[in-house]
Motif scaffolding. Structure first.
Motif, PDB file in Angstrom:
ATOM      1  N   ARG A   1      41.734  32.388 -23.608  1.00 49.29           N
ATOM      2  CA  ARG A   1      40.333  31.932 -23.570  1.00 49.29           C
ATOM      3  C   ARG A   1      39.592  32.579 -22.401  1.00 49.29           C
ATOM      4  O   ARG A   1      38.417  32.931 -22.510  1.00 49.29           O
ATOM      5  CB  ARG A   1      40.293  30.407 -23.452  1.00 49.29           C
ATOM      6  N   GLY A   2      40.269  32.728 -21.267  1.00 42.23           N
ATOM      7  CA  GLY A   2      39.657  33.374 -20.106  1.00 42.23           C
ATOM      8  C   GLY A   2      39.229  34.796 -20.409  1.00 42.23           C
ATOM      9  O   GLY A   2      38.122  35.209 -20.061  1.00 42.23           O
TER      10      GLY A   2
ATOM     11  N   SER B   1      31.598  27.228 -20.612  1.00 48.02           N
ATOM     12  CA  SER B   1      31.843  26.029 -21.403  1.00 48.02           C
ATOM     13  C   SER B   1      33.347  25.762 -21.511  1.00 48.02           C
ATOM     14  O   SER B   1      34.105  26.620 -21.971  1.00 48.02           O
ATOM     15  CB  SER B   1      31.243  26.199 -22.791  1.00 48.02           C
ATOM     16  N   GLY B   2      33.773  24.595 -21.065  1.00 47.83           N
ATOM     17  CA  GLY B   2      35.167  24.194 -21.143  1.00 47.83           C
ATOM     18  C   GLY B   2      36.028  24.653 -19.984  1.00 47.83           C
ATOM     19  O   GLY B   2      37.192  24.247 -19.873  1.00 47.83           O
ATOM     20  N   PHE B   3      35.495  25.499 -19.096  1.00 47.14           N
ATOM     21  CA  PHE B   3      36.303  26.032 -17.998  1.00 47.14           C
ATOM     22  C   PHE B   3      36.766  24.940 -17.046  1.00 47.14           C
ATOM     23  O   PHE B   3      37.953  24.847 -16.733  1.00 47.14           O
ATOM     24  CB  PHE B   3      35.538  27.108 -17.220  1.00 47.14           C
ATOM     25  N   SER B   4      35.852  24.123 -16.561  1.00 44.42           N
ATOM     26  CA  SER B   4      36.194  23.104 -15.559  1.00 44.42           C
ATOM     27  C   SER B   4      37.248  22.131 -16.076  1.00 44.42           C
ATOM     28  O   SER B   4      38.189  21.790 -15.349  1.00 44.42           O
ATOM     29  CB  SER B   4      34.957  22.329 -15.120  1.00 44.42           C
ATOM     30  N   GLU B   5      37.118  21.714 -17.319  1.00 41.33           N
ATOM     31  CA  GLU B   5      38.073  20.786 -17.901  1.00 41.33           C
ATOM     32  C   GLU B   5      39.457  21.430 -18.031  1.00 41.33           C
ATOM     33  O   GLU B   5      40.476  20.812 -17.712  1.00 41.33           O
ATOM     34  CB  GLU B   5      37.592  20.307 -19.286  1.00 41.33           C
ATOM     35  N   THR B   6      39.470  22.671 -18.496  1.00 41.19           N
ATOM     36  CA  THR B   6      40.739  23.388 -18.653  1.00 41.19           C
ATOM     37  C   THR B   6      41.387  23.631 -17.301  1.00 41.19           C
ATOM     38  O   THR B   6      42.594  23.442 -17.129  1.00 41.19           O
ATOM     39  CB  THR B   6      40.518  24.723 -19.392  1.00 41.19           C
TER      40      THR B   6
END
Length: 97
Positions: free
Chosen positions: A72-73, A13-18
């Motif tokens: 976050r990673g 969740s949120g990885f692609s955007e980040t």
């Protein structure tokens, strides 16, 4: 040059955007030269980022948004990762005509 090898978790969740946002940020960094990336269906990823010199890489490493994404990673996105920093002595390529 920085070689970042990862194994991702199921939580993305949120990885692609980040990832897209960070890619835009690094492109505007003085001394950034480019990036190569490969991903297997099983989740292994390798990203090779090229920088003019150690100072440019250090600037990227200490960028606040990059630091937040690293945190976050470790918390969510990566099962494991390795980072190798190296100096490219020579580079050649081939493209079939």
């Amino acid at each position: 040059m920085a070689v970042f090898t990862t194994v991702r978790t199921q939580v993305q969740s949120g990885f692609s955007e980040t990832d897209a946002h960070l890619e835009e940020l690094v492109k505007n960094l003085p001394g950034y030269l480019g990036m190569d990336h490969a991903q297997t269906p099983g989740g292994l990823g390798i990203t090779v980022s090229y920088f003019r010199d150690a100072d440019a890489l250090r600037q990227w490493r200490t960028t606040a948004e990059h630091r937040a994404a690293q945190k976050r990673g470790r918390a969510d996105w990566y099962e494991s990762y390795t980072l190798h920093v190296a100096k490219v002595e020579r580079s050649r390529g081939f493209t079939r005509p």
